[in-house]
Design an enzyme around this catalytic site. Structure first.
Site, PDB file in Angstrom:
ATOM      1  N   SER A 184       0.853  -1.194   0.000  1.00 54.87           N
ATOM      2  CA  SER A 184       0.000   0.000   0.000  1.00 54.87           C
ATOM      3  C   SER A 184       0.887   1.241   0.000  1.00 54.87           C
ATOM      4  O   SER A 184       2.050   1.175   0.423  1.00 54.87           O
ATOM      5  CB  SER A 184      -0.869   0.014   1.268  1.00 54.87           C
ATOM      6  OG  SER A 184      -1.444   1.284   1.471  1.00 54.87           O
ATOM      7  N   TYR A 197      -2.209  -1.371  10.615  1.00 49.90           N
ATOM      8  CA  TYR A 197      -2.305  -1.726   9.183  1.00 49.90           C
ATOM      9  C   TYR A 197      -1.090  -1.213   8.414  1.00 49.90           C
ATOM     10  O   TYR A 197      -0.471  -1.960   7.637  1.00 49.90           O
ATOM     11  CB  TYR A 197      -3.591  -1.139   8.622  1.00 49.90           C
ATOM     12  CG  TYR A 197      -3.731  -1.254   7.127  1.00 49.90           C
ATOM     13  CD1 TYR A 197      -4.172  -2.439   6.548  1.00 49.90           C
ATOM     14  CD2 TYR A 197      -3.436  -0.183   6.281  1.00 49.90           C
ATOM     15  CE1 TYR A 197      -4.309  -2.550   5.164  1.00 49.90           C
ATOM     16  CE2 TYR A 197      -3.562  -0.285   4.907  1.00 49.90           C
ATOM     17  CZ  TYR A 197      -4.000  -1.464   4.354  1.00 49.90           C
ATOM     18  OH  TYR A 197      -4.132  -1.572   2.982  1.00 49.90           O
TER      19      TYR A 197
HETATM   20  P1  NAD Z   1     -11.376  -6.311  -0.194  1.00 44.16           P
HETATM   21  O1  NAD Z   1     -12.133  -6.214   1.056  1.00 44.16           O
HETATM   22  O2  NAD Z   1     -12.126  -6.555  -1.443  1.00 44.16           O
HETATM   23  O3  NAD Z   1     -10.268  -7.449  -0.098  1.00 44.16           O
HETATM   24  C1  NAD Z   1      -9.689  -7.889   1.097  1.00 44.16           C
HETATM   25  C2  NAD Z   1      -9.949  -9.380   1.200  1.00 44.16           C
HETATM   26  O4  NAD Z   1      -9.124  -9.949   2.210  1.00 44.16           O
HETATM   27  C3  NAD Z   1     -11.359  -9.748   1.591  1.00 44.16           C
HETATM   28  O5  NAD Z   1     -12.208  -9.850   0.462  1.00 44.16           O
HETATM   29  C4  NAD Z   1     -11.172 -11.090   2.270  1.00 44.16           C
HETATM   30  O6  NAD Z   1     -11.528 -12.146   1.392  1.00 44.16           O
HETATM   31  C5  NAD Z   1      -9.689 -11.188   2.533  1.00 44.16           C
HETATM   32  N1  NAD Z   1      -9.412 -11.548   3.922  1.00 44.16           N
HETATM   33  C6  NAD Z   1      -9.403 -10.729   5.015  1.00 44.16           C
HETATM   34  N2  NAD Z   1      -9.128 -11.435   6.108  1.00 44.16           N
HETATM   35  C7  NAD Z   1      -8.946 -12.726   5.712  1.00 44.16           C
HETATM   36  C8  NAD Z   1      -8.634 -13.943   6.399  1.00 44.16           C
HETATM   37  N3  NAD Z   1      -8.416 -13.961   7.718  1.00 44.16           N
HETATM   38  N4  NAD Z   1      -8.570 -15.096   5.676  1.00 44.16           N
HETATM   39  C9  NAD Z   1      -8.790 -15.085   4.341  1.00 44.16           C
HETATM   40  N5  NAD Z   1      -9.055 -13.960   3.634  1.00 44.16           N
HETATM   41  C10 NAD Z   1      -9.140 -12.803   4.329  1.00 44.16           C
HETATM   42  O7  NAD Z   1     -10.535  -4.971  -0.317  1.00 44.16           O
HETATM   43  P2  NAD Z   1      -9.322  -4.531  -1.278  1.00 44.16           P
HETATM   44  O8  NAD Z   1      -9.211  -3.088  -1.087  1.00 44.16           O
HETATM   45  O9  NAD Z   1      -9.476  -5.074  -2.638  1.00 44.16           O
HETATM   46  O10 NAD Z   1      -8.070  -5.187  -0.578  1.00 44.16           O
HETATM   47  C11 NAD Z   1      -7.136  -5.987  -1.270  1.00 44.16           C
HETATM   48  C12 NAD Z   1      -5.737  -5.575  -0.886  1.00 44.16           C
HETATM   49  O11 NAD Z   1      -5.502  -4.238  -1.316  1.00 44.16           O
HETATM   50  C13 NAD Z   1      -5.443  -5.601   0.613  1.00 44.16           C
HETATM   51  O12 NAD Z   1      -4.154  -6.156   0.815  1.00 44.16           O
HETATM   52  C14 NAD Z   1      -5.413  -4.138   0.992  1.00 44.16           C
HETATM   53  O13 NAD Z   1      -4.575  -3.889   2.093  1.00 44.16           O
HETATM   54  C15 NAD Z   1      -4.847  -3.548  -0.281  1.00 44.16           C
HETATM   55  N6  NAD Z   1      -5.040  -2.114  -0.418  1.00 44.16           N
HETATM   56  C16 NAD Z   1      -6.289  -1.599  -0.549  1.00 44.16           C
HETATM   57  C17 NAD Z   1      -6.431  -0.217  -0.681  1.00 44.16           C
HETATM   58  C18 NAD Z   1      -7.785   0.427  -0.832  1.00 44.16           C
HETATM   59  O14 NAD Z   1      -7.864   1.654  -0.767  1.00 44.16           O
HETATM   60  N7  NAD Z   1      -8.843  -0.337  -1.028  1.00 44.16           N
HETATM   61  C19 NAD Z   1      -5.309   0.613  -0.668  1.00 44.16           C
HETATM   62  C20 NAD Z   1      -4.052   0.042  -0.540  1.00 44.16           C
HETATM   63  C21 NAD Z   1      -3.927  -1.320  -0.416  1.00 44.16           C
END
Ligand code: NAD
Ligand code: MG
Length: 291
Positions: A184, A197
């Site tokens: 991130s 986080y």
């Molecule tokens: P999202 O909620 O769609 O995806 C996160 C997923 O993590 C969930 O769908 C879930 O299936 C999985 N998860 C959480 N805990 C779990 C567990 N204990 N066991 C199995 N699966 C688990 O949201 P997203 O934003 O697409 O997130 C995906 C990645 O992107 C993450 O690593 C997040 O940190 C990163 N990210 C997101 C953003 C943002 O603004 N959305 C910014 C930077 C980084």
């Protein structure tokens, strides 16, 4: 036809919509865009097998759709309570003419993490691409609000599980295989409200750089993507109402990115043509200045 990137997708203000973690994409408004109507494959991953964690929704779903349209079979990992979203990801993978293996379960438990890899190899006969993308996030305004359990949960899901899955995967990965971790922009610019986080995301970036050097002797490339603000269930489950309303305004693009705008980075890093790219931290953040 050229498209002005500023106007391609919804801008703030957004209507706050709080769901409990992990939340469902199906309940979000506006609906995130995973490239369903826009992503066109060109055979970049023909015949490959990918395992993607957190692939029911958000960035993981967009990567699953793009990989399938590029010719890969896809195993998707998610939590049991997300089966509705996982079915939607599966639907798009099948529509692309590829196979989909659904693997529900909490990856912070070592046996579950190992089982992801074993089941993928048992079903598809091999593993070429590992996308460590799942994460947990909770917003807290002061350190005394962060319980020891919640602190541990961040590290258990975001970095420990990544290590467990990667360790289980490496014996199956042939030269030419690729690991891509989701970090991130917070890895370089920690947000106080996301103290735990942000620390895990810095650990992921560091782990990526170390692992890339360690695995080069096996011909395995390791890279990370650093997303900025992206419109996914993560936002409506992990952020307070004010942050949701203005979400994306912190980026020079003045809007959040959509999952479908992040997926091309994962395709680029996975493709054989990117054979000299390992140990890279690839930002996709609408122009946020990070270094
Ligand atoms: P999202 O909620 O769609 O995806 C996160 C997923 O993590 C969930 O769908 C879930 O299936 C999985 N998860 C959480 N805990 C779990 C567990 N204990 N066991 C199995 N699966 C688990 O949201 P997203 O934003 O697409 O997130 C995906 C990645 O992107 C993450 O690593 C997040 O940190 C990163 N990210 C997101 C953003 C943002 O603004 N959305 C910014 C930077 C980084
Ligand atoms: Mg989800």
């Amino acid at each position: 036809m050229t498209v002005d990137p500023r106007d391609r997708f919804p801008k703030p203000p957004f209507k706050p919509q709080t769901q409990g973690f992990p939340g469902l994409s199906a309940k979000m408004h506006p609906q995130p865009d995973h490239g369903e109507a826009s992503y066109t494959g060109s055979g970049k991953l023909t015949g490959k097998v990918a395992l993607i964690t957190g692939a029911d929704s958000g960035i993981g779903r967009a990567v699953a759709i793009a990989y399938a349209r590029e010719g890969a079979d896809v195993a998707i990992s998610y939590l049991n309570e997300e089966s509705e979203d996982a079915q939607e990801t599966e639907r798009w993978v099948l529509e692309a003419g590829r196979r989909c293996l659904k693997l529900p379960g909490d990856i912070s438990l070592v046996p579950n993490a190992r089982a992801l890899v074993e089941k993928t190899v048992a079903e598809f006969g091999k593993l070429d691409l590992l996308v460590n993308n799942a994460a947990f996030q909770a917003t807290r305004s002061s350190i005394d609000e962060i319980s020891e359990e919640e602190w541990d949960q961040h590290f258990a899901v975001n970095i420990n599980a990544m290590f467990y899955i990667t360790k289980a995967a490496v014996p199956h990965l042939k030269p030419g295989s690729v690991i891509i971790n989701t970090s991130s922009v917070n890895s370089k610019h920690p947000m106080p409200a996301l103290l735990a986080y942000s620390a895990t995301k810095a650990a992921i970036a560091n782990f990526t750089l170390g692992l890339a050097q360690m695995l080069v002797e096996k011909g395995i490339r390791v890279n990370a993507v650093l997303p900025g603000p992206i419109w996914t269930p993560f936002i409506v489950t992990g952020m307070d109402e004010d942050s949701q309303k203005t979400f994306g305004s912190q980026a020079p693009m003045a809007r959040p990115g959509q999952p479908g705008e992040v997926a091309p980075a994962y395709v680029h890093l996975a493709a054989d043509e990117s054979s000299y790219t390992t140990g890279a931290l690839y930002p996709v953040h609408g122009g946020m200045p990070i270094y």
